[in-house]
Design an enzyme around this catalytic site. Sequence first.
Site, PDB file in Angstrom:
ATOM      1  N   GLY A  47      31.068  26.051  33.603  1.00 41.32           N
ATOM      2  CA  GLY A  47      29.781  25.486  32.977  1.00 41.32           C
ATOM      3  C   GLY A  47      30.207  25.425  31.756  1.00 41.32           C
ATOM      4  O   GLY A  47      31.367  24.663  31.563  1.00 41.32           O
ATOM      5  N   ARG A  48      29.263  25.254  30.693  1.00 41.78           N
ATOM      6  CA  ARG A  48      29.594  24.770  29.431  1.00 41.78           C
ATOM      7  C   ARG A  48      30.999  25.746  28.804  1.00 41.78           C
ATOM      8  O   ARG A  48      31.794  24.918  28.327  1.00 41.78           O
ATOM      9  CB  ARG A  48      28.492  24.851  28.521  1.00 41.78           C
ATOM     10  CG  ARG A  48      27.470  23.811  28.708  1.00 41.78           C
ATOM     11  CD  ARG A  48      26.301  24.266  27.925  1.00 41.78           C
ATOM     12  NE  ARG A  48      25.355  25.546  28.417  1.00 41.78           N
ATOM     13  CZ  ARG A  48      24.471  25.589  28.883  1.00 41.78           C
ATOM     14  NH1 ARG A  48      23.980  24.355  29.318  1.00 41.78           N
ATOM     15  NH2 ARG A  48      23.981  26.660  29.665  1.00 41.78           N
ATOM     16  N   ILE A  49      30.953  26.907  28.937  1.00 46.46           N
ATOM     17  CA  ILE A  49      31.798  27.652  28.205  1.00 46.46           C
ATOM     18  C   ILE A  49      33.255  27.407  29.048  1.00 46.46           C
ATOM     19  O   ILE A  49      34.263  27.226  28.481  1.00 46.46           O
ATOM     20  CB  ILE A  49      31.615  29.042  27.914  1.00 46.46           C
ATOM     21  CG1 ILE A  49      30.420  29.156  27.339  1.00 46.46           C
ATOM     22  CG2 ILE A  49      32.408  29.895  27.392  1.00 46.46           C
ATOM     23  CD1 ILE A  49      29.583  30.534  26.998  1.00 46.46           C
ATOM     24  N   ARG A  62      30.330  38.550  31.159  1.00 44.31           N
ATOM     25  CA  ARG A  62      29.901  39.785  31.257  1.00 44.31           C
ATOM     26  C   ARG A  62      30.373  40.929  31.960  1.00 44.31           C
ATOM     27  O   ARG A  62      31.170  40.714  32.765  1.00 44.31           O
ATOM     28  CB  ARG A  62      28.582  39.706  32.119  1.00 44.31           C
ATOM     29  CG  ARG A  62      27.242  38.936  31.331  1.00 44.31           C
ATOM     30  CD  ARG A  62      26.800  39.832  30.072  1.00 44.31           C
ATOM     31  NE  ARG A  62      25.452  38.997  29.454  1.00 44.31           N
ATOM     32  CZ  ARG A  62      25.870  38.323  28.519  1.00 44.31           C
ATOM     33  NH1 ARG A  62      27.024  37.962  27.905  1.00 44.31           N
ATOM     34  NH2 ARG A  62      24.646  37.560  27.929  1.00 44.31           N
ATOM     35  N   GLU A 105      28.989  48.989  28.484  1.00 46.34           N
ATOM     36  CA  GLU A 105      29.018  48.302  26.995  1.00 46.34           C
ATOM     37  C   GLU A 105      27.859  48.821  26.258  1.00 46.34           C
ATOM     38  O   GLU A 105      26.426  48.758  26.799  1.00 46.34           O
ATOM     39  CB  GLU A 105      28.817  46.801  27.271  1.00 46.34           C
ATOM     40  CG  GLU A 105      29.004  46.045  25.841  1.00 46.34           C
ATOM     41  CD  GLU A 105      29.063  44.690  26.135  1.00 46.34           C
ATOM     42  OE1 GLU A 105      29.718  44.035  27.021  1.00 46.34           O
ATOM     43  OE2 GLU A 105      28.279  43.995  25.450  1.00 46.34           O
ATOM     44  N   HIS A 118      32.232  42.459  22.295  1.00 47.68           N
ATOM     45  CA  HIS A 118      31.265  41.523  22.324  1.00 47.68           C
ATOM     46  C   HIS A 118      31.038  40.396  21.215  1.00 47.68           C
ATOM     47  O   HIS A 118      29.862  40.466  20.686  1.00 47.68           O
ATOM     48  CB  HIS A 118      29.932  41.950  22.920  1.00 47.68           C
ATOM     49  CG  HIS A 118      29.253  40.825  23.899  1.00 47.68           C
ATOM     50  ND1 HIS A 118      28.353  41.402  25.006  1.00 47.68           N
ATOM     51  CD2 HIS A 118      29.087  39.733  23.592  1.00 47.68           C
ATOM     52  CE1 HIS A 118      27.867  40.428  25.494  1.00 47.68           C
ATOM     53  NE2 HIS A 118      28.309  39.269  24.814  1.00 47.68           N
TER      54      HIS A 118
HETATM   55  C1  GLV Z   1      26.352  36.392  24.583  1.00 48.89           C
HETATM   56  O1  GLV Z   1      26.943  37.220  25.391  1.00 48.89           O
HETATM   57  C2  GLV Z   1      25.454  35.583  24.998  1.00 48.89           C
HETATM   58  O2  GLV Z   1      24.965  35.628  26.090  1.00 48.89           O
HETATM   59  O3  GLV Z   1      24.814  34.937  24.119  1.00 48.89           O
HETATM   60  C1  GLV Z   2      27.080  28.568  28.112  1.00 47.61           C
HETATM   61  O1  GLV Z   2      26.615  28.063  27.302  1.00 47.61           O
HETATM   62  C2  GLV Z   2      27.249  28.355  29.433  1.00 47.61           C
HETATM   63  O2  GLV Z   2      26.449  27.780  30.162  1.00 47.61           O
HETATM   64  O3  GLV Z   2      28.510  28.187  29.975  1.00 47.61           O
END
Ligand code: GLV
Ligand code: GLV
Length: 329
Positions: free
Chosen positions: A156-158, A238, A267, A286
Amino acid sequence: MGQQPKVYVTRSIPEAGLGVVREACQARVWQEKLPPPRQVILEEVSDCDGLLCLLSDEVDATVMDAGELRVISQYAVGVDNIDLEAATARGIPVGHTPGVLTEATADLTFTLLMAAARRIPEGIEKVQSGAWQTWEPMGLLGAQVWGATLGVIGLGRIGTAVARRGRGFQMRVLYHDTEHKWKLEEELGLIYASLEELLGEADFVSVHTPLLPETQQLIDEGALRRMKPQAILVNAARGEIVDTQALVRALEEGWIAGAALDVTDPEPISADHPLVRLENCIVVPHIGSATVRARERMAEMAAQNLLAGLRGERLPYCANPQVYQVIDG
Ligand code: GLV
Ligand code: GLV
């Protein structure tokens, strides 16, 4: 002028967003450091039009039915603490903050990866405790990041931002996702792999899926046993994506070399938990999105989403767009 809408904000967030909310709404803000108890949330939402919440607040059907919320705005990108189906069924749009924390979280992911590879916490401890006496030919040898194989689970984005960083270090980057991402693959020079292949080949495995029923404990005993003994697992997504018990055994018994975690299950994790105590595991609290810039932008977006929902407009960043089929009939 009509009455201002009432909203409950479950924690103090940056003024960039909170100021906007306070101006447009009658806002009650939970001021404590720890999350509001569930009972408090249930009472507070009973007369509210909107809720601005955090990932540490469980927002389920009971919370939704405790009042007549018209919008739920989450100050985070992940929304696994919110029952999206229940929200959709009730016609409540849920906002979140994608995009603005992508680079901050990818930076932190890479920080963890490198800190684990080069055993930075052990090095700091050695210096601070006075144990460091001389340059050691074989002391604190770690793994080379440059040119190693990185496995990104969830592009995904990250995940993509992490893959880009990996390519910057001339890493061979494998990715696994539910679908081929041909364009990114070509643009960045990534290699699609099955989960099994990725686990078996990567020197660094980094997890970037959302938490869903399908990704719950995706990294279980079988997955950890498939990884190379010199491999390092990184999780800034997560905690529940990884089976904690299996990970403890993997680290204790040397199935893998190390782990670096921004998120854990449970957590927060207690200071005496094996994951915290093990020398080959790094745990930070986190902080993926914890840059001044990302948190300000998240606050602004959370405010925008909240106000749009209160005005009956489409949320600019909606986590359950299906809700508009329900609303529009
Ligand atoms: C952090 O974990 C988020 O989901 O923004
Ligand atoms: C976060 O922005 C993701 O969806 O990877």
